[in-house]
Scaffold this active site. Structure first.
Site, mmCIF file in Angstrom:
data_model
loop_
_atom_site.group_PDB
_atom_site.id
_atom_site.type_symbol
_atom_site.label_atom_id
_atom_site.label_comp_id
_atom_site.label_asym_id
_atom_site.label_seq_id
_atom_site.Cartn_x
_atom_site.Cartn_y
_atom_site.Cartn_z
ATOM 1 N N ASP A 1 -4.686 -8.171 5.975
ATOM 2 C CA ASP A 1 -5.696 -9.084 5.433
ATOM 3 C C ASP A 1 -5.192 -10.515 5.357
ATOM 4 O O ASP A 1 -5.952 -11.456 5.524
ATOM 5 C CB ASP A 1 -6.116 -8.641 4.037
ATOM 6 N N GLU B 1 0.849 -1.190 0.000
ATOM 7 C CA GLU B 1 0.000 0.000 0.000
ATOM 8 C C GLU B 1 0.889 1.246 0.000
ATOM 9 O O GLU B 1 1.969 1.245 0.606
ATOM 10 C CB GLU B 1 -0.907 0.007 1.231
#
Length: 399
Positions: free
Chosen positions: A168, A152
């Site tokens: 996640d 990210e």
């Protein structure tokens, strides 16, 4: 690289809000030079795998707020309208480097994700609300049997924030880095030697269902370990997996006070938690109740949401993120002043986030984003620079 980029891993839409809070912390290493519209990202394939690698740069264009993807030159392309049911997204794949090779692309001013996959392109779809991210906790997700992962990032006028994330899932390993204006580099995200299999072995050896977080392909290939949040949601982990610890915390602070100092640069801003009527009420220095929390369940703890919701405000959010870190690291019983930044205290209780414990134990520098607010106490795997010359993404061996 939190919906919240940099606290990874919730949907991209939420990432921007998260990053907004992170950016507010300040950019002390910002140089006078303006951040260019694109920055080079050098991708190095040290995986040892012969599979074709595919790379994707997906996110929100910060100048317009539009969602889309960037090509290898950093040129932005807006997603077309989606449908219901979701329609296939345009092919945004960039061929990645072969094993032992590197390729440099350019990344634009996005709040987004850099996906990479081995052997197969990822299947992205568009709804009327935008891009559908892979959701491999769903057995019918078309990406379920693909080995992939993502980083990210946010690149804006204040600089670059780039992280590795396990919020996640824990999967194909990689590290991130940045080159500064003086030529020095900073990096994070590498596993120890043997760390990839070490994480899976730790989960398999942990009683209580933690091994059920591991997903394998029909040919036996280990693909990933789901986060405990998805473990609870899918039934791999029992819904009461954190109850014993939460109950002990609630009991302790019925008769004693939990002091939260959420901002390191504001040591006089403190809140005081006591449990009454099964609710933990926090008061300020004047004795006024500023926010309250119902007793959280495992879903709330692992996801840092629901009963531990953390709005992007000045009071509840900072208290909640501190509580979330304390529950996941099981430090709330050993230290009544939070956040506890003494890593020797982390994950010592028999009831803890065993996934986060396993991931951090195998990181070369101990840093990871193993849950949404793992940046409390600066435990996150994040690089930042106000005047980035180049970014790095290194694909590491699956061993």
């Amino acid at each position: 690289m939190p919906h919240r980029l940099t606290r990874p891993a919730l949907p991209l839409a939420t990432a921007a809000a998260l990053v907004g809070g992170l950016l507010a912390l300040g950019t002390t290493d910002r140089a006078d030079a303006a951040v260019p519209d694109t920055v080079p990202l050098k991708i190095t394939n040290n995986s040892g795998r012969s599979d074709q690698v595919y790379v994707y740069d997906l996110g929100t264009q910060l100048s317009s707020g539009r969602q889309g993807w960037a090509d290898a030159n950093g040129t932005f392309h807006a997603w077309p309208a989606g449908g219901n049911p979701p329609t296939p997204a345009p092919d945004a794949a960039i061929p990645g480097p072969a094993a032992g090779q590197s390729r440099t692309i350019r990344i634009p001013k996005f709040s987004g994700r850099i996906y990479f996959s081995y052997g197969r392109k990822l299947d992205f779809r568009l709804t009327t609300g935008g891009l559908v991210q892979p959701a491999v906790q769903n057995p019918s997700d078309p990406n379920r049997d693909i080995l992939f992962n993502w980083s990210e990032y946010t690149l804006n006028d204040a600089g670059l924030w780039l992280n590795s994330t396990q919020v996640d899932m824990f999967s194909a390993p990689y590290a991130v880095g940045v080159q500064r204006a003086d030529g020095s580099t900073a990096g994070t995200g590498h596993l120890k030697s043997g760390g990839y299999t070490g994480v899976f072995n730790a989960l398999r050896g942990q009683s209580g269902g933690w091994g059920k977080l591991i997903q394998t392909r029909s040919d036996g290939t280990v693909l990933r370990a789901l986060s405990p949040l998805y473990g609870v949601e899918t039934g791999a982990l029992p819904a009461n997996v954190m109850d014993d610890y939460v109950n002990r915390v609630w009991q302790k602070y019925t008769t004693s006070t939990l002091t939260v100092t959420p901002f390191t640069d504001q040591p006089n801003t403190q809140y005081y938690g006591r449990v009454s009527g099964n609710v933990m009420n926090f008061t300020n220095s004047s004795g006024a109740v500023v926010t309250s929390f119902q007793k959280p369940d495992a879903d709330s703890v692992f996801g840092c949401h629901k009963l531990l919701d953390a709005p992007n405000d000045a009071v509840r959010g900072p208290i909640s993120r501190t509580l979330c870190a304390g529950f996941n690291r099981s430090t709330l019983l050993v230290e009544p002043h939070q956040p506890d930044t003494t890593t020797a205290n982390f994950y010592k209780d028999a009831v803890t986030n065993q996934y986060a414990r396993a991931v951090h134990a195998q990181m070369a520098d101990g840093k990871a984003y193993a849950f949404a607010f793992d940046d409390v106490g600066n435990q996150e795997s994040l690089v930042h620079d106000g005047n980035p010359q180049q970014a790095y993404l290194t694909l590491d061996p699956l061993s």
